[in-house]
Design a protein around this motif. Structure first.
Motif, PDB file in Angstrom:
ATOM      1  N   LEU A 163      -7.558  26.475 -22.662  1.00  0.00           N
ATOM      2  CA  LEU A 163      -7.936  25.931 -21.554  1.00  0.00           C
ATOM      3  C   LEU A 163      -9.306  26.289 -21.454  1.00  0.00           C
ATOM      4  O   LEU A 163      -9.875  27.801 -21.532  1.00  0.00           O
ATOM      5  CB  LEU A 163      -7.259  26.870 -20.281  1.00  0.00           C
ATOM      6  N   LYS A 164     -10.163  25.679 -20.663  1.00  0.00           N
ATOM      7  CA  LYS A 164     -11.612  25.332 -20.710  1.00  0.00           C
ATOM      8  C   LYS A 164     -12.179  25.645 -18.787  1.00  0.00           C
ATOM      9  O   LYS A 164     -11.884  24.223 -18.348  1.00  0.00           O
ATOM     10  CB  LYS A 164     -12.148  24.173 -21.313  1.00  0.00           C
ATOM     11  N   ARG A 165     -12.739  26.568 -18.495  1.00  0.00           N
ATOM     12  CA  ARG A 165     -12.552  26.251 -17.423  1.00  0.00           C
ATOM     13  C   ARG A 165     -12.493  25.420 -16.395  1.00  0.00           C
ATOM     14  O   ARG A 165     -12.255  25.143 -15.508  1.00  0.00           O
ATOM     15  CB  ARG A 165     -14.299  25.663 -17.249  1.00  0.00           C
ATOM     16  N   GLY A 166     -10.632  26.037 -16.997  1.00  0.00           N
ATOM     17  CA  GLY A 166      -9.720  25.771 -15.400  1.00  0.00           C
ATOM     18  C   GLY A 166      -9.038  24.190 -15.553  1.00  0.00           C
ATOM     19  O   GLY A 166      -8.378  24.239 -14.857  1.00  0.00           O
ATOM     20  N   ARG A 167      -9.806  23.816 -16.190  1.00  0.00           N
ATOM     21  CA  ARG A 167      -9.145  22.900 -16.989  1.00  0.00           C
ATOM     22  C   ARG A 167      -8.136  22.444 -18.528  1.00  0.00           C
ATOM     23  O   ARG A 167      -8.742  23.472 -19.369  1.00  0.00           O
ATOM     24  CB  ARG A 167     -10.294  21.388 -17.109  1.00  0.00           C
ATOM     25  N   PHE A 168      -6.907  21.967 -19.065  1.00  0.00           N
ATOM     26  CA  PHE A 168      -6.868  21.453 -20.564  1.00  0.00           C
ATOM     27  C   PHE A 168      -7.330  20.755 -20.919  1.00  0.00           C
ATOM     28  O   PHE A 168      -7.124  19.495 -20.434  1.00  0.00           O
ATOM     29  CB  PHE A 168      -5.151  21.076 -19.875  1.00  0.00           C
ATOM     30  N   LYS A 169      -8.032  20.523 -21.540  1.00  0.00           N
ATOM     31  CA  LYS A 169      -7.965  20.185 -22.803  1.00  0.00           C
ATOM     32  C   LYS A 169      -8.039  20.106 -24.304  1.00  0.00           C
ATOM     33  O   LYS A 169      -6.619  21.352 -24.493  1.00  0.00           O
ATOM     34  CB  LYS A 169      -9.364  20.571 -23.061  1.00  0.00           C
ATOM     35  N   LEU A 170      -7.032  18.485 -24.218  1.00  0.00           N
ATOM     36  CA  LEU A 170      -6.519  18.621 -25.875  1.00  0.00           C
ATOM     37  C   LEU A 170      -7.081  17.363 -27.375  1.00  0.00           C
ATOM     38  O   LEU A 170      -7.898  17.189 -26.950  1.00  0.00           O
ATOM     39  CB  LEU A 170      -5.296  17.330 -25.646  1.00  0.00           C
ATOM     40  N   GLU A 171      -7.351  18.823 -28.210  1.00  0.00           N
ATOM     41  CA  GLU A 171      -7.974  18.364 -29.373  1.00  0.00           C
ATOM     42  C   GLU A 171      -7.064  17.737 -29.959  1.00  0.00           C
ATOM     43  O   GLU A 171      -6.104  17.367 -30.294  1.00  0.00           O
ATOM     44  CB  GLU A 171      -8.203  19.628 -30.027  1.00  0.00           C
ATOM     45  N   ILE A 172      -7.756  16.305 -30.044  1.00  0.00           N
ATOM     46  CA  ILE A 172      -6.441  15.185 -31.202  1.00  0.00           C
ATOM     47  C   ILE A 172      -7.891  14.653 -32.135  1.00  0.00           C
ATOM     48  O   ILE A 172      -9.076  14.985 -31.974  1.00  0.00           O
ATOM     49  CB  ILE A 172      -6.394  14.437 -29.644  1.00  0.00           C
ATOM     50  N   ALA A 173      -7.042  14.957 -33.493  1.00  0.00           N
ATOM     51  CA  ALA A 173      -7.691  13.969 -34.693  1.00  0.00           C
ATOM     52  C   ALA A 173      -7.336  12.949 -34.917  1.00  0.00           C
ATOM     53  O   ALA A 173      -6.080  12.687 -35.378  1.00  0.00           O
ATOM     54  CB  ALA A 173      -7.174  15.179 -35.407  1.00  0.00           C
ATOM     55  N   LEU A 174      -8.369  12.612 -35.313  1.00  0.00           N
ATOM     56  CA  LEU A 174      -7.655  10.806 -36.356  1.00  0.00           C
ATOM     57  C   LEU A 174      -7.457  11.244 -37.589  1.00  0.00           C
ATOM     58  O   LEU A 174      -8.171  12.670 -38.539  1.00  0.00           O
ATOM     59  CB  LEU A 174      -8.870   9.645 -36.529  1.00  0.00           C
ATOM     60  N   ALA A 175      -6.403  11.642 -38.409  1.00  0.00           N
ATOM     61  CA  ALA A 175      -6.025  11.818 -39.843  1.00  0.00           C
ATOM     62  C   ALA A 175      -5.403  11.081 -40.112  1.00  0.00           C
ATOM     63  O   ALA A 175      -4.134  10.181 -40.226  1.00  0.00           O
ATOM     64  CB  ALA A 175      -4.945  13.623 -39.050  1.00  0.00           C
ATOM     65  N   ARG A 176      -5.447  11.185 -41.523  1.00  0.00           N
ATOM     66  CA  ARG A 176      -4.310  10.435 -43.196  1.00  0.00           C
ATOM     67  C   ARG A 176      -3.044  11.473 -43.189  1.00  0.00           C
ATOM     68  O   ARG A 176      -3.773  12.458 -43.779  1.00  0.00           O
ATOM     69  CB  ARG A 176      -5.016   9.777 -44.123  1.00  0.00           C
ATOM     70  N   MET A 190     -12.339   2.472 -29.718  1.00  0.00           N
ATOM     71  CA  MET A 190     -12.555   3.491 -31.530  1.00  0.00           C
ATOM     72  C   MET A 190     -10.993   3.767 -32.203  1.00  0.00           C
ATOM     73  O   MET A 190     -11.040   3.330 -33.367  1.00  0.00           O
ATOM     74  CB  MET A 190     -13.722   4.254 -31.526  1.00  0.00           C
ATOM     75  N   LEU A 191     -10.599   5.136 -31.481  1.00  0.00           N
ATOM     76  CA  LEU A 191      -9.774   5.559 -31.638  1.00  0.00           C
ATOM     77  C   LEU A 191      -8.662   4.198 -32.374  1.00  0.00           C
ATOM     78  O   LEU A 191      -7.563   4.494 -33.455  1.00  0.00           O
ATOM     79  CB  LEU A 191      -9.153   6.276 -30.849  1.00  0.00           C
ATOM     80  N   ARG A 192      -8.161   4.002 -31.546  1.00  0.00           N
ATOM     81  CA  ARG A 192      -7.088   1.709 -31.529  1.00  0.00           C
ATOM     82  C   ARG A 192      -7.529   1.865 -32.686  1.00  0.00           C
ATOM     83  O   ARG A 192      -6.865   1.368 -33.077  1.00  0.00           O
ATOM     84  CB  ARG A 192      -6.898   1.467 -30.338  1.00  0.00           C
ATOM     85  N   SER A 220      -3.289   8.225 -38.012  1.00  0.00           N
ATOM     86  CA  SER A 220      -2.252   8.625 -36.975  1.00  0.00           C
ATOM     87  C   SER A 220      -3.600   9.369 -36.244  1.00  0.00           C
ATOM     88  O   SER A 220      -4.340   9.389 -36.952  1.00  0.00           O
ATOM     89  CB  SER A 220      -1.337   9.043 -37.567  1.00  0.00           C
ATOM     90  N   VAL A 221      -2.743   9.444 -34.621  1.00  0.00           N
ATOM     91  CA  VAL A 221      -4.076  10.138 -33.635  1.00  0.00           C
ATOM     92  C   VAL A 221      -2.875  10.829 -33.181  1.00  0.00           C
ATOM     93  O   VAL A 221      -2.243  10.760 -32.719  1.00  0.00           O
ATOM     94  CB  VAL A 221      -3.892   9.139 -32.631  1.00  0.00           C
ATOM     95  N   ILE A 222      -3.276  12.433 -33.827  1.00  0.00           N
ATOM     96  CA  ILE A 222      -2.224  13.505 -33.596  1.00  0.00           C
ATOM     97  C   ILE A 222      -3.171  14.764 -33.001  1.00  0.00           C
ATOM     98  O   ILE A 222      -4.152  14.233 -32.718  1.00  0.00           O
ATOM     99  CB  ILE A 222      -2.043  13.743 -35.049  1.00  0.00           C
ATOM    100  N   PRO A 223      -2.386  15.572 -32.173  1.00  0.00           N
ATOM    101  CA  PRO A 223      -2.442  16.376 -31.043  1.00  0.00           C
ATOM    102  C   PRO A 223      -2.688  17.554 -32.211  1.00  0.00           C
ATOM    103  O   PRO A 223      -1.826  17.576 -32.860  1.00  0.00           O
ATOM    104  CB  PRO A 223      -1.520  16.467 -30.450  1.00  0.00           C
TER     105      PRO A 223
END
Length: 157
Positions: free
Chosen positions: A116-129, A97-99, A108-111
């Motif tokens: 850091l959630k429960r010991g795991r790193f999560k990257l929030e990415i956005a579909l943006a104009r 879907m993002l592609r 664009s898809v940007i970070p």
């Protein structure tokens, strides 16, 4: 284990503050990251730069490209490449879907944020104009007006 259903707190490690100025966010997603040990240690110290980073699609996978994670000084011989592309852990349907939406004109898809959630790193990415120059000026003007209005309200009370 008593509060399994309670929402686990998340710690914001890094924020791409320039992204809100440069882009208008249409949709946001949370992706896991495939990292090496020294990268995790360095991220826990907050040594990451979002400058010129973006999400790239290769085959059926998504990668975080252009981010700089500083080398961990106590890693010894097992150092990581600070500029290497890092694989994003997303569902196949999300990647497709993002592609598809990225191939539309001007998206664009940007970070946006690294947490850091429960010991795991999560990257929030956005579909943006991307914003145009006059949109950026309007946003700055509106923010200044809002700030002035809050100031006036706080002086009254």
């Amino acid at each position: 284990m008593a509060n399994d259903t309670a929402k686990a707190p998340s710690k914001t490690v890094a924020l791409n503050r320039k992204a809100r100025h440069e882009y208008e966010f249409l949709d946001t997603y949370e992706a896991g990251l495939s990292l090496s040990g020294s990268e995790v240690k360095s991220l826990r110290d907050g040594k990451v730069s979002f400058k010129d980073s973006h999400v790239d699609f290769r085959g059926n996978e998504a990668f975080w490209v252009g981010a700089h994670i500083a080398p961990y000084e106590n890693a010894g011989y097992a150092q990581h490449d600070p500029e290497r592309p890092r694989k994003l852990l997303l569902h196949a349907r999300e990647i497709d879907m993002l592609r598809g939406r990225k191939e539309q004109k001007g998206l664009s898809v940007i970070p946006v944020k690294l947490t850091l959630k429960r010991g795991r790193f999560k990257l929030e990415i956005a579909l943006a104009r991307g914003k145009r120059l006059h949109d950026k000026k309007d946003a700055l003007k509106q923010r200044d007006l809002d700030r002035e209005a809050k100031r006036q309200l706080s002086e009254k009370y």
